[in-house]
Design a protein around this motif. Structure first.
Motif, PDB file in Angstrom:
ATOM      1  N   ASN A  83       0.816  -1.215   0.000  1.00 27.20           N
ATOM      2  CA  ASN A  83       0.000   0.000   0.000  1.00 27.20           C
ATOM      3  C   ASN A  83       0.851   1.266   0.000  1.00 27.20           C
ATOM      4  OD1 ASN A  83      -1.556  -2.261   1.506  1.00 27.20           O
ATOM      5  ND2 ASN A  83      -3.144  -0.819   0.883  1.00 27.20           N
ATOM      6  N   ILE A  84       2.090   1.145   0.428  1.00 24.40           N
ATOM      7  CA  ILE A  84       2.987   2.294   0.485  1.00 24.40           C
ATOM      8  C   ILE A  84       4.065   2.195  -0.591  1.00 24.40           C
ATOM      9  CG2 ILE A  84       4.738   3.470   1.896  1.00 24.40           C
ATOM     10  CD1 ILE A  84       3.043   2.814   4.343  1.00 24.40           C
ATOM     11  N   VAL A 310     -11.462  -0.787   1.221  1.00 24.60           N
ATOM     12  CA  VAL A 310     -10.588  -0.080   2.158  1.00 24.60           C
ATOM     13  C   VAL A 310      -9.140  -0.126   1.691  1.00 24.60           C
ATOM     14  CG1 VAL A 310      -9.622  -0.098   4.499  1.00 24.60           C
ATOM     15  CG2 VAL A 310     -12.075  -0.394   4.162  1.00 24.60           C
ATOM     16  N   ASP A 311      -8.699  -1.318   1.302  1.00 25.05           N
ATOM     17  CA  ASP A 311      -7.293  -1.506   0.937  1.00 25.05           C
ATOM     18  C   ASP A 311      -6.890  -0.695  -0.289  1.00 25.05           C
ATOM     19  OD1 ASP A 311      -4.753  -3.461   1.096  1.00 25.05           O
ATOM     20  OD2 ASP A 311      -5.340  -3.235  -0.993  1.00 25.05           O
ATOM     21  N   THR A 312      -7.641  -0.827  -1.376  1.00 22.31           N
ATOM     22  CA  THR A 312      -7.230  -0.220  -2.644  1.00 22.31           C
ATOM     23  C   THR A 312      -7.893   1.118  -2.923  1.00 22.31           C
ATOM     24  OG1 THR A 312      -6.914  -2.453  -3.521  1.00 22.31           O
ATOM     25  CG2 THR A 312      -6.916  -0.655  -5.104  1.00 22.31           C
ATOM     26  N   THR A 359       5.412   0.608   9.451  1.00 23.59           N
ATOM     27  CA  THR A 359       5.702  -0.296  10.565  1.00 23.59           C
ATOM     28  C   THR A 359       4.446  -1.028  11.021  1.00 23.59           C
ATOM     29  OG1 THR A 359       7.515   1.119  11.338  1.00 23.59           O
ATOM     30  CG2 THR A 359       6.600  -0.445  12.923  1.00 23.59           C
ATOM     31  N   LEU A 360       3.359  -0.285  11.182  1.00 20.11           N
ATOM     32  CA  LEU A 360       2.101  -0.898  11.624  1.00 20.11           C
ATOM     33  C   LEU A 360       1.544  -1.836  10.565  1.00 20.11           C
ATOM     34  CD1 LEU A 360       0.394   2.243  13.242  1.00 20.11           C
ATOM     35  CD2 LEU A 360       1.396   0.284  14.437  1.00 20.11           C
ATOM     36  N   PHE A 361       1.568  -1.383   9.301  1.00 19.25           N
ATOM     37  CA  PHE A 361       1.053  -2.209   8.213  1.00 19.25           C
ATOM     38  C   PHE A 361       1.828  -3.521   8.113  1.00 19.25           C
ATOM     39  CE2 PHE A 361      -0.657   1.516   5.378  1.00 19.25           C
ATOM     40  CZ  PHE A 361      -1.585   1.804   6.364  1.00 19.25           C
TER      41      PHE A 361
END
Length: 461
Positions: A83-84, A310-312, A359-361
């Motif tokens: 996602n990043i 949500v994801d994309t 970090t969280l992802f």
């Protein structure tokens, strides 16, 4: 080793190449058309049944965890470095037009994910100790009767978890924390391994309990941070959308450090990153959804649509807009470095949003994929193999953080793509079941809900 890497590269080019991407999107188109485009037509109802009921404790039917805990576990595994870093790579390679094709892949991917989840609930199994196991291996075995194909999927899944869901994630965290906060990768690896071990040892109930708190927080943190940056530069939004839509159909000319991209490249990298980030068609997420408490397979399937949305549509789009609006997409920089530069150029300290979000992802992805892996190994070798799998899995979190065993990363990436083949066979073979259950739901459950809602409004009036 070079010979093995070359063979793996050839196979990898196939499983993540145009033929497979066309098949993945094609299956999404098939189910979208067969279900009457319901994932688009009834998106309002879907969001009302998921987003508006995220923390509801009303769960009818059987299951091991709540519907939201199940989707949180799936989102924990799905929302990761892709996602990043993945979105940035798509734009840096295919140009801004890749974002449009990423959206198209997601629109059809919503129905693919829906179909996977529906089948995972329909064909799941309840163990003697009260657990619910499901996913592609179970609907291939129980629906099609092809245990050999189900076993192949389970083997791919159990091994793929070590790469895409483990070492790649911990390595991304270690590099990001080292760059931003100068934290030694060894320390990062140790901490991540300990934390992952403490959570995964409790199985799906503990993973679900952690992820249902962690996923909303990490998503809100990144989304609000990205929105702040985008809205702070609101005047650049129209130009960014114009660039995305124009380049989707005309390609992108060479500029700065950007070498140029054709429409074909925009489609390929946009679709590839879209599929890679939301995992629709790969067969991973339905393993988590199978443990959900629900009264109908389609009810949980709606959470599958929500997951891709949500994801994309949300998180990936915010990353993409920030990058395109920054004007840095054509500098030749790629991956997480490009996203970090884009955030930092817009707001002082923007890099911290990316680093903390990454970090969280990544950590949540480790938790989700460990669960996928242990369910796959249980299918192959029985319940006693789960503890052994956990003991082996956790040390690899540390190995990835310090950059070891890169060949295994590459192999796991290939295996991750190969998971799609038996899963897509299962989906197409059981397509009639998905259509039947969808029609049944919207002719009974949906109608009943609408009647109750109208009755409630009459009473309130």
């Amino acid at each position: 080793m070079d010979f093995l890497m070359e063979i793996n590269s050839i196979v990898n080019d196939f499983v993540w190449g145009p033929p497979m991407l066309i098949l993945l999107v094609g299956v999404g188109v098939y189910f979208t058309v067969r279900t009457g485009f319901f994932s688009i037509r009834k998106l309002g109802y879907i969001l009302n049944s998921t987003l508006m009921k995220m923390f509801s404790k009303d769960n009818d039917g059987e299951g091991e965890i709540s519907a939201f805990q199940a989707v949180s576990t799936a989102l924990a595994a799905t929302v990761g470095t892709g996602n990043i870093a993945g979105v940035a790579t798509a734009i840096a390679t295919g140009g801004p037009g890749a974002v449009f094709w990423m959206w198209i892949a997601a629109l059809f991917g919503m129905t693919t994910k829906f179909s996977e989840v529906v089948l995972s609930i329909k064909y799941r199994e309840k163990t003697e100790d009260g657990r619910f196991n499901g996913g592609p291996m179970y609907y291939i075995k129980n629906g099609l009767g092809w245990n050999w194909l189900a076993t192949i999927f389970a083997i791919f899944g159990a091994l793929a978890a070590f790469g895409i869901g483990n070492m790649v994630q911990s390595n991304s965290v270690a590099e990001s924390l080292n760059t931003t906060f100068n934290i030694n990768p060894i320390i990062t690896g140790i901490v991540l391994a300990i934390l992952a071990g403490l959570v995964t040892i409790g199985g799906i109930k503990r993973i679900g309990a952690i992820t249902e708190k962690m996923v909303p927080f990490m998503a809100a943190f990144y989304i609000l941070g990205a929105l702040y940056i985008i809205l702070s530069n609101a005047t650049a939004i129209p130009a960014a959308f114009k660039l995305i839509f124009e380049n989707a159909f005309t390609g992108t000319a060479a500029a700065g450090g950007f070498t140029g991209a054709t429409v074909t490249m925009a489609i390929r990298y946009g679709v590839a990153r879209g599929v890679f980030t939301n995992e629709a068609g790969l067969g991973s997420a339905p393993i988590a959804h199978a443990a959900a408490t629900t009264d109908h397979p389609v009810r949980q399937g709606l959470w599958g649509v929500f997951e891709v949305f949500v994801d994309t549509i949300c998180i990936c789009t915010l990353t993409a807009l920030t990058i395109v609006m920054s004007g840095l997409w054509n500098t030749g920089v790629s991956g997480a470095e490009l996203t970090t530069s884009a955030f930092d150029s817009a707001v002082s300290g923007g890099r911290y949003i990316v680093t903390i979000g990454l970090t969280l992802f990544a950590f949540s992805t480790i938790l989700g994929w460990e669960y996928y892996g242990e369910r796959c190994i249980e299918y192959i070798a029985g319940p006693k193999s789960i503890k052994i799998y956990r003991i082996i899995f956790i040390p690899f979190v540390f190995v990835g953080a310090i950059g070891g065993l890169e060949f295994l990363w590459a192999l796991a990436d290939t295996l991750n793509g190969l998971m799609a083949i038996p899963n897509l066979i299962g989906l197409l073979g059981l397509g009639g079941v998905v259509i039947k259950l969808t029609k049944e739901f919207f002719q009974t459950k949906y109608i009943e809900e609408r009647k109750l809602k109208r009755g409630k409004h009459v009473y309130e009036d």
